[in-house]
Design an enzyme around this catalytic site. Sequence first.
Site: not given
Length: 766
Positions: A191, A467
């Site tokens: 770059e 239950s």
Amino acid sequence: MSKKTKKSSANTKKSGSSWWQKLWSLTWKLSIVGIAVVSFYAIYLDQIIAQKFEGQKWHLPAQVFSRSMALYPGAAVNHPQLMAELKLLGYRKVSNPRQVGEFSASSTRIELWRRPFLHPEGNQAEQRVMISFDSEGVSSVKRMSDKRELAVFHLEPVLLDRIITGDGEDRLFVRTPEMPSMIIDALILVEDRSFYDHFGVNPLAIARAAVVNITAGRTVQGGSTLTQQLAKNFFLSSERSIVRKVREAIMALIIDFRYSKDEILEAYLNEVYMGQDKARGVHGMGLASQFYFGRPIGELTVSQQAFLVAVIKGPSYYNPWRYPERAQERRDLVLRLLMESDKLTVAQYKAAAESPIGLRSAKKSVHQKLPAFFAVVKQELRDRYGDSLLKQSGVKVYTTLDPMAQEAAEKAVLSTMASLDKRAKNVQVGMVVTDKYTGGIAAMVGDKQPSYEGFNRAVEIRRPIGSLIKPFVYASALRQADRFTLATPVEDKPITLKNEQGKTWSPKNVDKKFSGQVPLLNAFKDSMNVPTVNVGLAVGVEKVAATLKKSGWEDDISPYPSMLLGAVNGSPLMVAQVYQTIADEGRYRKLSSITAVLDSQNQALEVTRVPSSMAIDPATDYLVQYAMNQVVRNGTAKRLGAAFPGVRLAGKTGTSNDSRDSWFAGFDERNVAAIWVGQDDNSKTGLYGSSGAMAVYQAFLHERPPLSLRMMPVNGVINGYFDRTTGVAKKGNCDNIIGLPALDASYHPVANCGESLSWWQKLVGE
């Protein structure tokens, strides 16, 4: 020459001189104005730049982590579970670990070279250890350097997600010293080769690019430096115009003047756009490493490091999942540049170029879709710290989620609900799994499609729990050891109760039959309704309600007899809370989803811890756990026991009236689970607790093999002997007896095997 001609020539010279003088005057005045304007504009830009660079460069999303797996002698973690955890964390299995992030394994040992990581209790350095296992779990953890046994050893937590609250940008900040040098070398080569020589702008590169582009008739080369790219990414749009380029150049010059090359490089490496993860922009090398490869940047291969630099030119164009050949060609170009610059040897270049890029699976998201759990986390954060916490930058949230438990829960829900949908259309599910030892929420599913972001049935539903309330009825009774033991006969005959308004209630057993009387343990494990009501009435409905409240039930309870059979509305999270209390030897600790929160400076935020309390006496709780184990062995959950022979589990099935709600709650040595299956519109499902919710739990245990309950001896509990018919405590050499655990303080066996019942024993037996 005439005087007139001379005069005309002089006037002409004077006029020309005057014109140049005026032009010069105007030029230098305009120059001064221009310099002033540029100077003021530069000062303005300088302030903008300084504010960005010297303040908060980025809003770093809040990072949300899973629990950190703790390994120590006796830890309930088996060999397959740790192997799965290491795979999830991205560790590499090798024959001999040579670097961080690697492990080797035999049938009973795992040698691990752990990564360094930030733990809520402080930084954890890299460490090489040997972990050994036995039938109970971890037997030892020894440091390889000196063979010293460690008291506790933590694995790093899994990064579950980052909570985006700002501009949609996502990143993981990585400081330059932690960045692989090969990435920096490759970046500068590709770059900006003169990065360390120019002053933010490279005129020669701009001129060279202009010539190339004019020759080609299109833009094929850029002349921007890394500093210019950073200026554009930080402050400008991607608009192509002369004005924008000039502004970019001025800002680049200012940035280069004010800050060091290392500071600029660090900012670039964490700002550069690296791809798109659906609605999230992937910024910076640190996050790109996770996005493309699913591992920390420090563990990438040379090939992978080269790819990260290669993709900068065009993340969409070089998308490796869509255009693999194009991406590989670009990577190979970066590798060749490294070789030509003597950063790689020819052999290293060939090896890297011939290797695959090594992408993570595209099917596996880098973000955990945990809508139900994250909803609870966000609510707990709001309750603890207020609404503004997640808007702060760099916050780290450490949660209780167990990724392996969550994965098992989701698979169990998907497979079981697909099967149940053939029997009961459009059934839904809510599931909560807790860590028995820490009291944290380990997993949560709020919909039969676990990733669905909507109504969270794990938390928000309120349905009769049926239950599932019975263990608390019997816990209230067994606490009164002078009246009730597991062998005490309980009446099982028709009963009718009338309330103050004259309305009657006649509870019945599921099979509509009555057996006269049954031992309390049988009534428990077979989930018999009428005996349970008789026990609850004998104890007192208010006392049962009090036991449930002490165990962590937060909603109001109406103390009516119907409550004894589960006419109490709750959610899977509420059920998990009270069953966690049973699993934790009767100790109540409020369930939580968060263990710690660190600010941007890695300092822990203070929070008030909720103290624990004893809801059920440990000795009594042991009897309840024993009874719940019998439920699985030969009671209403015996199909679960048959599926896991030799494994001690505890559980309880539950079904509301007309089979509208199917419930199950249970636990092994590691996790507690609470599951609801039913219809959103409260219509009948035709499912019982054992055929609906328990099927989900059974599938969960197939995905996450259970650890057998240890059922360690508890002070105050002994092995007693009781007459099978009368329930009278007897000596071990008598006939027709059964051995059952009992509370020591009230266990008084009769003097001889033939002694009859006392009057109070007969009364209780009635």
